[in-house]
Design an enzyme around this catalytic site. Structure first.
Site, mmCIF file in Angstrom:
data_model
loop_
_atom_site.group_PDB
_atom_site.id
_atom_site.type_symbol
_atom_site.label_atom_id
_atom_site.label_comp_id
_atom_site.label_asym_id
_atom_site.label_seq_id
_atom_site.Cartn_x
_atom_site.Cartn_y
_atom_site.Cartn_z
ATOM 1 N N HIS A 1 7.866 -17.346 -56.107
ATOM 2 C CA HIS A 1 8.122 -17.990 -54.825
ATOM 3 C C HIS A 1 7.534 -17.150 -53.696
ATOM 4 O O HIS A 1 7.816 -15.954 -53.596
ATOM 5 C CB HIS A 1 9.628 -18.171 -54.596
ATOM 6 N N TYR B 1 18.317 -22.092 -48.034
ATOM 7 C CA TYR B 1 19.559 -21.504 -47.527
ATOM 8 C C TYR B 1 20.019 -22.381 -46.366
ATOM 9 O O TYR B 1 19.350 -22.460 -45.330
ATOM 10 C CB TYR B 1 19.326 -20.072 -47.064
ATOM 11 N N PRO C 1 26.154 -12.228 -52.802
ATOM 12 C CA PRO C 1 24.905 -12.708 -53.390
ATOM 13 C C PRO C 1 23.944 -13.355 -52.411
ATOM 14 O O PRO C 1 22.819 -13.696 -52.795
ATOM 15 C CB PRO C 1 25.380 -13.726 -54.437
ATOM 16 N N LYS D 1 20.489 -9.252 -54.026
ATOM 17 C CA LYS D 1 20.146 -7.843 -54.217
ATOM 18 C C LYS D 1 20.814 -7.170 -55.406
ATOM 19 O O LYS D 1 20.403 -6.078 -55.800
ATOM 20 C CB LYS D 1 20.531 -7.052 -52.950
ATOM 21 N N TYR E 1 14.032 -9.297 -47.845
ATOM 22 C CA TYR E 1 14.272 -10.259 -48.914
ATOM 23 C C TYR E 1 13.422 -9.943 -50.145
ATOM 24 O O TYR E 1 13.922 -9.962 -51.279
ATOM 25 C CB TYR E 1 13.967 -11.663 -48.406
#
Length: 392
Positions: free
Chosen positions: A73, A202, A294, A298, A386
């Site tokens: 991704h 998200y 979550p 990580k 990220y």
């Protein structure tokens, strides 16, 4: 009594990877796991790998199945106000993430151990750690047949998770704990449904956070924010899909592909760090030392970063009698841990609805979301955290 150099407690991704790294360097290792081999192989956990995690697995020759089955991704979406705002990870950082389930990495590590003839002791019980403040700690346990054993070693690696025996074996007077429990949880499902988006979404919604993820091109992984004490039995499949569609709707239209739900569960949310990560000859790694919510993806990546540092340090200790790296282990790892803790907290606060919050808090959230989506500098900061930082 059996002599070994390093005893590893726990055969999750941290323990198995540490075992693999040490054995490649010729270090004698015993791995102890309380669960069965079948349980460990199927244990469902995280599914997003940072670039450094992917690079390490390929470097070790463990990335073949990931390359074939993993989903690379190069961005993700922040969805709020009914619209998507893409964070272009690769464009902003030159790096990407890969969707590949933690249980798949564990399978690859187990298969690699078995191909090398490296044993793992499954279904052990009564594990106890002794003499950790000496240069020759001992580990006692019972094997799957109930036979008692004792190991004499140079170091013990506690990779047995948040509820394991390793961290409680450290002296309470030397342990400082930082803990935050959030007033909400995640209701998560696995569904036989094609993901509705090629990248993660998200979602910030007035009814609560949602995450649309996947495990493959045919399996969706979806989450809903729910109260911390929510009972999964109160959520029928129809109710789950209805709530997901409401939260993820784009301009009022249905946004998600639906299908049979395979698994559903409720997971509490917390941030946790135990300092230091070393006590004498006991070294904590992964969830034994730290937990992140979550939202930042990580947890597994931190565990892998920990054991990469620890494998080098323990190799130097047991093969060359050099202690510089083991002495620095906790400080090195905690710098990365606290960066990940902050980012995970930031994403959690940004995207979830605080049940005790007010209108001011909501306006601040929306302002930050709009700034993150519209500012290249703000997007780059999110993207950089990220995708994760190089292990070195």
């Amino acid at each position: 009594m059996v002599r070994t150099q390093v005893t590893i407690v726990g055969a999750g991704p941290a323990g198995l990877l540490l075992s693999f790294l040490l054995r490649l360097e010729g270090v004698d290792v015993v791995v102890l796991e309380s669960r069965s081999r079948e349980y460990v192989r199927q244990r469902m956990r995280a599914g997003l790998c940072e670039q450094a995690t992917v690079d390490l697995l390929h470097e070790l020759g463990l990335g073949g199945r990931m390359a074939a089955e993993g989903l690379r991704h190069e961005g993700f979406s922040l969805r709020f106000d009914g619209e998507d705002h893409r964070i272009a990870l690769t464009e902003l950082t030159g790096r990407a993430v890969t969707i590949y389930g933690q249980q798949e990495i564990v399978k690859d590590l187990i298969d690699a151990h078995e191909a090398h003839g490296w044993p793992v002791e499954y279904e052990v019980s009564d594990v106890d750690l002794h003499d950790l403040d000496t240069e020759r700690p001992r580990v006692t346990y019972r094997d799957s047949d109930g036979v008692a054993h004792e190991l004499d070693c140079d170091a013990v690696a506690g990779c047995d998770g948040f509820h394991g025996i390793s961290r409680p074996s450290a002296p309470v007077s030397e342990l400082k704990v930082f803990d935050r429990i959030y007033p909400f949880a995640w209701l998560g499902i696995l569904a036989t449904a094609q993901p509705s988006s090629q990248e993660l979404i998200y979602n910030h919604h007035e009814r609560g956070f949602g995450l649309a993820s996947m495990r493959s091109t045919e399996i969706s992984r979806l989450y809903l924010q729910v109260p911390a004490d929510e009972d999964i039995n109160d959520w029928s499949d129809d109710r789950i899909w209805a709530e997901l569609q409401t939260r993820f709707a784009v301009h009022g239209e249905a946004a998600l592909n639906e299908g049979p739900i395979i698994v559903k569960s409720v997971t509490p949310m917390r941030s946790f760090v135990a300092e230091p990560m070393r006590f004498g000859r006991l070294f904590l790694a992964g969830d034994a030392a730290h937990i992140v919510p979550p939202t930042g993806a990580k947890g597994m990546n931190l565990a892998i970063a920990d054991v990469r540092v620890l494998s080098r340090a323990l190799t130097e200790l047991v093969q060359h009698k050099r202690s510089e790296l083991v002495d620095a282990y906790s400080d090195i790892c905690l710098r990365r841990v606290w960066r990940a803790e902050h980012f995970s907290w930031f994403m959690t606060e940004l995207l979830h609805i605080d049940p005790y919050g007010d209108d001011f808090s909501r306006r601040v959230q929306l302002s930050q979301l709009r700034y993150t989506a519209s500012s290249r500098a703000a997007s780059t900061s999110v993207a950089e955290n990220y995708v994760g930082f190089p292990h070195d």
